[in-house]
Design a protein around this motif. Structure first.
Motif, PDB file in Angstrom:
ATOM      1  N   LEU A 110     -74.764 -39.826 -19.316  1.00 30.56           N
ATOM      2  CA  LEU A 110     -73.887 -38.972 -20.126  1.00 30.56           C
ATOM      3  C   LEU A 110     -72.598 -38.619 -19.394  1.00 30.56           C
ATOM      4  O   LEU A 110     -71.597 -38.279 -20.028  1.00 30.56           O
ATOM      5  N   VAL A 111     -72.627 -38.696 -18.056  1.00 28.82           N
ATOM      6  CA  VAL A 111     -71.462 -38.340 -17.241  1.00 28.82           C
ATOM      7  C   VAL A 111     -71.112 -39.535 -16.355  1.00 28.82           C
ATOM      8  O   VAL A 111     -71.797 -39.791 -15.360  1.00 28.82           O
ATOM      9  N   PRO A 112     -70.064 -40.272 -16.690  1.00 30.29           N
ATOM     10  CA  PRO A 112     -69.718 -41.478 -15.923  1.00 30.29           C
ATOM     11  C   PRO A 112     -69.422 -41.185 -14.460  1.00 30.29           C
ATOM     12  O   PRO A 112     -68.802 -40.172 -14.124  1.00 30.29           O
ATOM     13  N   TYR A 113     -69.880 -42.077 -13.592  1.00 31.69           N
ATOM     14  CA  TYR A 113     -69.616 -42.038 -12.159  1.00 31.69           C
ATOM     15  C   TYR A 113     -68.372 -42.893 -11.939  1.00 31.69           C
ATOM     16  O   TYR A 113     -68.425 -44.109 -12.016  1.00 31.69           O
ATOM     17  N   ASP A 125     -62.873 -48.312 -19.487  1.00 29.65           N
ATOM     18  CA  ASP A 125     -62.173 -47.536 -20.504  1.00 29.65           C
ATOM     19  C   ASP A 125     -62.880 -46.194 -20.704  1.00 29.65           C
ATOM     20  O   ASP A 125     -63.962 -46.131 -21.274  1.00 29.65           O
ATOM     21  N   PHE A 126     -62.266 -45.135 -20.195  1.00 28.84           N
ATOM     22  CA  PHE A 126     -62.837 -43.797 -20.366  1.00 28.84           C
ATOM     23  C   PHE A 126     -62.261 -43.087 -21.595  1.00 28.84           C
ATOM     24  O   PHE A 126     -62.586 -41.930 -21.847  1.00 28.84           O
ATOM     25  N   SER A 127     -61.410 -43.775 -22.340  1.00 32.46           N
ATOM     26  CA  SER A 127     -60.707 -43.119 -23.452  1.00 32.46           C
ATOM     27  C   SER A 127     -61.647 -42.747 -24.595  1.00 32.46           C
ATOM     28  O   SER A 127     -61.317 -41.892 -25.417  1.00 32.46           O
ATOM     29  N   LYS A 128     -62.816 -43.387 -24.655  1.00 31.67           N
ATOM     30  CA  LYS A 128     -63.744 -43.106 -25.755  1.00 31.67           C
ATOM     31  C   LYS A 128     -64.633 -41.904 -25.477  1.00 31.67           C
ATOM     32  O   LYS A 128     -65.406 -41.490 -26.344  1.00 31.67           O
ATOM     33  N   LEU A 129     -64.541 -41.345 -24.281  1.00 27.31           N
ATOM     34  CA  LEU A 129     -65.341 -40.160 -23.981  1.00 27.31           C
ATOM     35  C   LEU A 129     -64.860 -38.986 -24.825  1.00 27.31           C
ATOM     36  O   LEU A 129     -63.657 -38.838 -25.053  1.00 27.31           O
ATOM     37  N   PRO A 130     -65.782 -38.150 -25.294  1.00 21.97           N
ATOM     38  CA  PRO A 130     -65.361 -36.969 -26.070  1.00 21.97           C
ATOM     39  C   PRO A 130     -64.551 -36.024 -25.199  1.00 21.97           C
ATOM     40  O   PRO A 130     -64.787 -35.906 -23.994  1.00 21.97           O
TER      41      PRO A 130
END
Length: 324
Positions: A110-113, A125-130
């Motif tokens: 749930l929390v990207p490293y 691509d982290f742009s899709k994270l809420p």
């Protein structure tokens, strides 16, 4: 180390030529967790993670609303990931709903490293994270991407008693890389730890950088300790919420998050007892004891004293005090 049973962070088959060239110019040492680790910008990394660090520095662009959880390995990362995820997304995922994502998904998914995700490719691509985006890193403050330091994003930093960090690393290493650690004496591992020669280390430099930054810029960096969190979990969760601009209005909501994210609750979930993460690490490896002072079961008094003396020497004059 190209076996499919070896975690991604310990492999070398996906290294680019650019990374291989960089590695050839860096100081290297055999570690107790890996066959070889490399010193970059003062910290020690595996080959794969180093590639991720460089990619992260080059390509990551922070948003002002981002939240970065920074820790050294084995300093309460999994617990903080769960707490912060539940905290900032409590409107979208009410804890009382009974179908919270943490009940079915390991916190690490749930929390990207950040540098871990950048290990394989620079095109993460982290742009899709809420929004607000919540991400985790083990990087020292000076090695963070420039955009994190120059933006208005928030950093929550958690450190832990170095004796517990060492012991947790010791046991984690036996699960993560049993062949590498099988014949490595604890005394030798502790010596390396105190010299700062372990993955993510040196411990004291890492902690002090974030400590000084939190004092210089308290609206940017919140510095907490694992021990504080264990003693006063509810109060610390409220403190983190205020820091992140999403304070609580109901006491019940705080206690629900504390209960959901407790070691006792998370460690009993099937998703945290069975299976592996995409990087190859078993989810159960992140849930050993979750205690403070657990080092007493592993360290002799003389070995613990070596860490204590090193801590006093390194932290002297910093104003940073721990009841270790």
């Amino acid at each position: 180390m190209a076996s499919s049973s070896v975690p991604v962070y310990l492999r070398d088959e996906n290294l680019t030529q650019e990374t291989r060239d960089l590695l050839s110019s860096l100081p290297s040492e055999k570690g107790w967790l890996v066959s070889e680790m490399y010193q970059y910008e003062g910290s020690w990394h595996t080959q794969a993670v180093l590639q991720g660090v460089v990619n992260c520095q080059k390509h990551f662009e922070a948003n002002d609303s981002d939240i970065i959880l920074a820790t050294l390995p084995k300093s309460g990362t999994t617990w903080l990931e769960a707490l912060l995820f539940a905290l900032i997304h409590r409107k979208k995922f009410p804890v009382s709903s009974g179908n919270h994502p943490l009940l079915a998904t390991n916190p690490h998914l749930l929390v990207p490293y950040m540098e871990g995700d950048y290990c394989v490719s620079p095109d993460v691509d982290f742009s899709k994270l809420p929004s607000p985006r919540l991400m985790q890193t083990h990087l020292s403050y000076h090695s963070l991407p420039v955009s994190i330091k120059s933006s208005s994003c928030k950093i929550v930093y958690c450190c832990r008693n170095p004796k517990d960090v060492f012991v947790s690393l010791w046991h984690f290493g036996k699960k993560l890389a049993p062949q590498e650690t099988a014949d490595y004496p604890m005394e030798k591992a502790l010596e390396a730890f105190c010299q700062g020669k372990f993955i993510g280390g040196p411990f004291w430099d890492h902690v002090l950088e974030y400590w000084y930054e939190s004092r210089k810029n308290p609206n940017k960096v919140l510095f907490v300790t694992y021990e504080e969190l264990k003693k006063q979990t509810g109060d610390m969760v409220k403190r983190m919420a205020e820091f992140l601009g999403c304070g609580f209005t109901a006491e019940e909501e705080v206690s629900e998050i504390v209960k959901l994210c407790s070691f006792e609750s998370l460690s009993k979930l099937e998703v945290n007892k069975q299976g592996k993460l995409p990087n190859g690490i078993e989810t159960s490896a992140f849930f050993r004891k979750g205690e403070t002072g657990g080092w007493r079961d592993t360290l002799s008094e003389s070995l613990a004293d070596i860490i204590d003396r090193t801590t006093e020497e390194k932290f002297g004059g910093s104003g940073l005090k721990f009841s270790f």
